[in-house]
Structure formats: structure tokens, C-alpha cells
Write an enzyme that holds these catalytic residues in place. Sequence first.
Site, PDB file in Angstrom:
ATOM      1  N   SER A  93       9.108   4.149   5.375  1.00 28.06           N
ATOM      2  CA  SER A  93       9.865   3.341   4.413  1.00 28.06           C
ATOM      3  C   SER A  93      11.350   3.675   4.347  1.00 28.06           C
ATOM      4  O   SER A  93      12.096   2.968   3.652  1.00 28.06           O
ATOM      5  CB  SER A  93       9.241   3.459   3.023  1.00 28.06           C
ATOM      6  OG  SER A  93       8.043   2.725   2.971  1.00 28.06           O
ATOM      7  N   TYR A 200       7.171  -0.482  -6.655  1.00 26.55           N
ATOM      8  CA  TYR A 200       7.409  -0.475  -5.217  1.00 26.55           C
ATOM      9  C   TYR A 200       6.393  -1.354  -4.498  1.00 26.55           C
ATOM     10  O   TYR A 200       5.185  -1.195  -4.675  1.00 26.55           O
ATOM     11  CB  TYR A 200       7.302   0.967  -4.717  1.00 26.55           C
ATOM     12  CG  TYR A 200       7.540   1.140  -3.244  1.00 26.55           C
ATOM     13  CD1 TYR A 200       8.826   1.267  -2.753  1.00 26.55           C
ATOM     14  CD2 TYR A 200       6.471   1.190  -2.355  1.00 26.55           C
ATOM     15  CE1 TYR A 200       9.049   1.443  -1.402  1.00 26.55           C
ATOM     16  CE2 TYR A 200       6.689   1.365  -1.002  1.00 26.55           C
ATOM     17  CZ  TYR A 200       7.974   1.485  -0.536  1.00 26.55           C
ATOM     18  OH  TYR A 200       8.198   1.659   0.801  1.00 26.55           O
ATOM     19  N   ASN A 202       5.812  -3.373  -0.627  1.00 34.64           N
ATOM     20  CA  ASN A 202       6.262  -3.629   0.737  1.00 34.64           C
ATOM     21  C   ASN A 202       6.575  -5.094   0.994  1.00 34.64           C
ATOM     22  O   ASN A 202       7.448  -5.414   1.812  1.00 34.64           O
ATOM     23  CB  ASN A 202       5.179  -3.160   1.709  1.00 34.64           C
ATOM     24  CG  ASN A 202       5.036  -1.658   1.711  1.00 34.64           C
ATOM     25  OD1 ASN A 202       5.942  -0.939   2.104  1.00 34.64           O
ATOM     26  ND2 ASN A 202       3.899  -1.163   1.251  1.00 34.64           N
ATOM     27  N   GLY A 344       9.643   8.283   3.366  1.00 36.21           N
ATOM     28  CA  GLY A 344       8.674   7.384   3.966  1.00 36.21           C
ATOM     29  C   GLY A 344       7.414   8.106   4.390  1.00 36.21           C
ATOM     30  O   GLY A 344       7.474   9.260   4.835  1.00 36.21           O
TER      31      GLY A 344
END
Length: 387
Positions: A93, A200, A202, A344
Site C-alpha cells: 500500500s 481505509y 482499497n 504496506g
Amino acid sequence: MGTSIFRRRGWYAIVAAALLAAAGCGDSTVKPSTAAPLPAQVSDALTDLVRSGLPGAQAVISGPDGEHTVTAGAGDLTTAAPYAEHAHIRIGSITKTFVATVVLQLVAEGAVDLDAPIERYLPGVVQGNGNDGNRITVHQLLQHTSGLADFAPEVGEPKLPQQLDQTTDGKAYRDFTPVDLVRIAMSIPPQFEPGAQFRYTNTNYVLLGMLIEHITGRSLAAEISSRILEPLALHDTYIPLAGDTGLRDPHPHGYRNVDGKWVDATDMEAAWAGAAGAIISTGADVNRFFTALVTGKLLPAPQLAQMEQTMPMSSVTGMDYGLGLIRFQLPCGNETKQVWGHSGGIPGFATLSIATSKGTAATISVNTEQTNDQFSTALITIICAVA
């Protein structure tokens, strides 16, 4: 935590745990010895980390006095070889900060309006089951306040049949396009009203990758390359193509713990992750990127200021999210230090990268995403040593 390809523990909960430990356990848990040379402080933290049970670890520290690379444990459990110098790793990430930088460059050029609805740029893409692209702005996507569902939720969270279950090496998803991933998210009602809170997701950055390609008429990889990689001479950073399941040499092996045994997870299909987490890089390259970013070399001052306008990420004091950039305010002995960065987690690797406005940066990685509490402590120790 579990097997989602972008595990939340792989980027901010690991630091949240460390901040809680720092608040509750006193200075001895996180305060490095100020008398020890910098490499010794870092080496001790990494050694303790490997002793706690992780395969291997590496820290790359860059600053005005040059670059230091410190390793501990194994980069290859079969041969006991350590992490190699200039090791290529999957940064997961941290990819999002590269994507956010490109979006804000487009804002500076007048091609994108942060307050415009995503519907303006991707008509008809964000709709269905209560999702409405007319009510979600580019800014909300960048700051994870859109309310959209994640196509790949955390293990332990409620999951619908249509959401991706990350229990494989990714090959099953080789043919997934960003449109496919967004379609999965659109089949699920929103998590909350746009702008109501931080969560959060994606899906937000998959959409931002699509936005970049729509506005520029070029691939995401081409835009990141021409706008960031080439100007900064980041020759070891790249987005893999579909079918490119390995890592360029040199590289450590990535591992997953299965029934108490470390299993090699190096080869995996990650290209489909795209803007949400596909980039492969090195500690030195990521340090150069974050240093350039926070010192104003990649964005005009107004856009950097927008990127650094943060909101709390959770109930843990000291962690705030801007536009693809995290501000950490860390307890270091008797003082609090501020750094900027991202982290990440992706099968086989967990990474945290930070930089300061003084030109110092650090990237810490381990060759498994299945981290432990000692990882949190090591991160704090190393960041306090270099910030």
C-alpha cells in the site's frame, strides 16, 4: 491478522499497536539509547525482531550523511543468506502515496478538481446498491472517507460471497481489471455516508488509478514512471506486468507462516492490484521518493499542503491520514517526533517508509506480512533513532 492482500495490520495497525504500547509501558519500551551510534541502534532493533520469530529484516536509512543498510536474520531460509544490499521488495500500500502524488500533480495542472465528484471523470462507474459517484469527491477517495466498500475486506470482517478472498498466491485473479474490482465493490452497499468518517478502503485507490488513466490517456505505470520514477532516477522501482510473478534480483524470499512452518510466498500475481498496491521497489528508492515528496520536490506548495491536511485515522492518538500520506507523531523518550510516510502489507512482505522535512528517511521491511508486537516496537525504535 489474516490473509487479505492489503492487510490493515500491514500498514497502520502495526504502528497503532506500538503507540498504545508506548503510552502504556513507559519510555523503556520505545526509547533508543542516545549514546549508541545510529547503525547500532537499528541493528539491535532488527536483531530483537528476528529473535521474536520473524524470518528476516532490513532497514535502509538515508540522509545528509549518506545511506546505511542494516540487516538481520535470513532473506532465504533455505540457504540462510541475508537480505541482499539493494533488495527488491513488494511495498504493497505504499503504492498509494505514489498514486496520490500523481493525482495532486494533475490537480496542480488544472486537470482535476479535488472537490469534484468522481462521476465527472468516471461517469457511470460508481453507482448501484446505494453507491453514488455524484456524492463522492476525489478528495474523499484520496483520504479514505468515501464510504465505499472494499473489494478485499480484512479477515475477521463480515464478507459477502462476491468479495475477494485472499487465500491464494493471486494467480486466480490475474485477469481481474480495475473495472472488475470496482464492480465487486459496487455490488455492496456503502459502509457510511460520504465524508462521515475515515475507513481505509482499497477500492478508493483503484478508482484513482482509473481516474489517472482517463485524464491522461496513458497507463498508470506510464504516468508514475514519467512523473516520479524518471525525474528521481528510481531505476529499481516498477509496477509488474500480468504474469510477472517474481521479483527482480537481488531480492529476499517472502514467507507466510502456515501451521507453524514458514512457506515460500515469493512468487505471486500482484499486477492486478495496480493502484492499490502493486509496486515493487527498494529501500533506497522509496526513501528518495518520500524525501523528495515531503521536501517539496514533487508537488507545488499548495498541493503539498493539501496532501498534508490530515484527519485522525483511529482512536489512537498520533496517527493522522492526509491525501495518501500518513502523519506519525511518535513518543520518543521525553519528546514527540513527527514524520510522514505510509506502510504496506502484502503476502510475503510488510514495509514501513517514513521521511522528515530535514531530509532523513527510513524504510523498514520484513519478509513476511504476518508480523508481531515486536515489529511494532522495532518500528518505533528505528523511527525515533533517525527522525
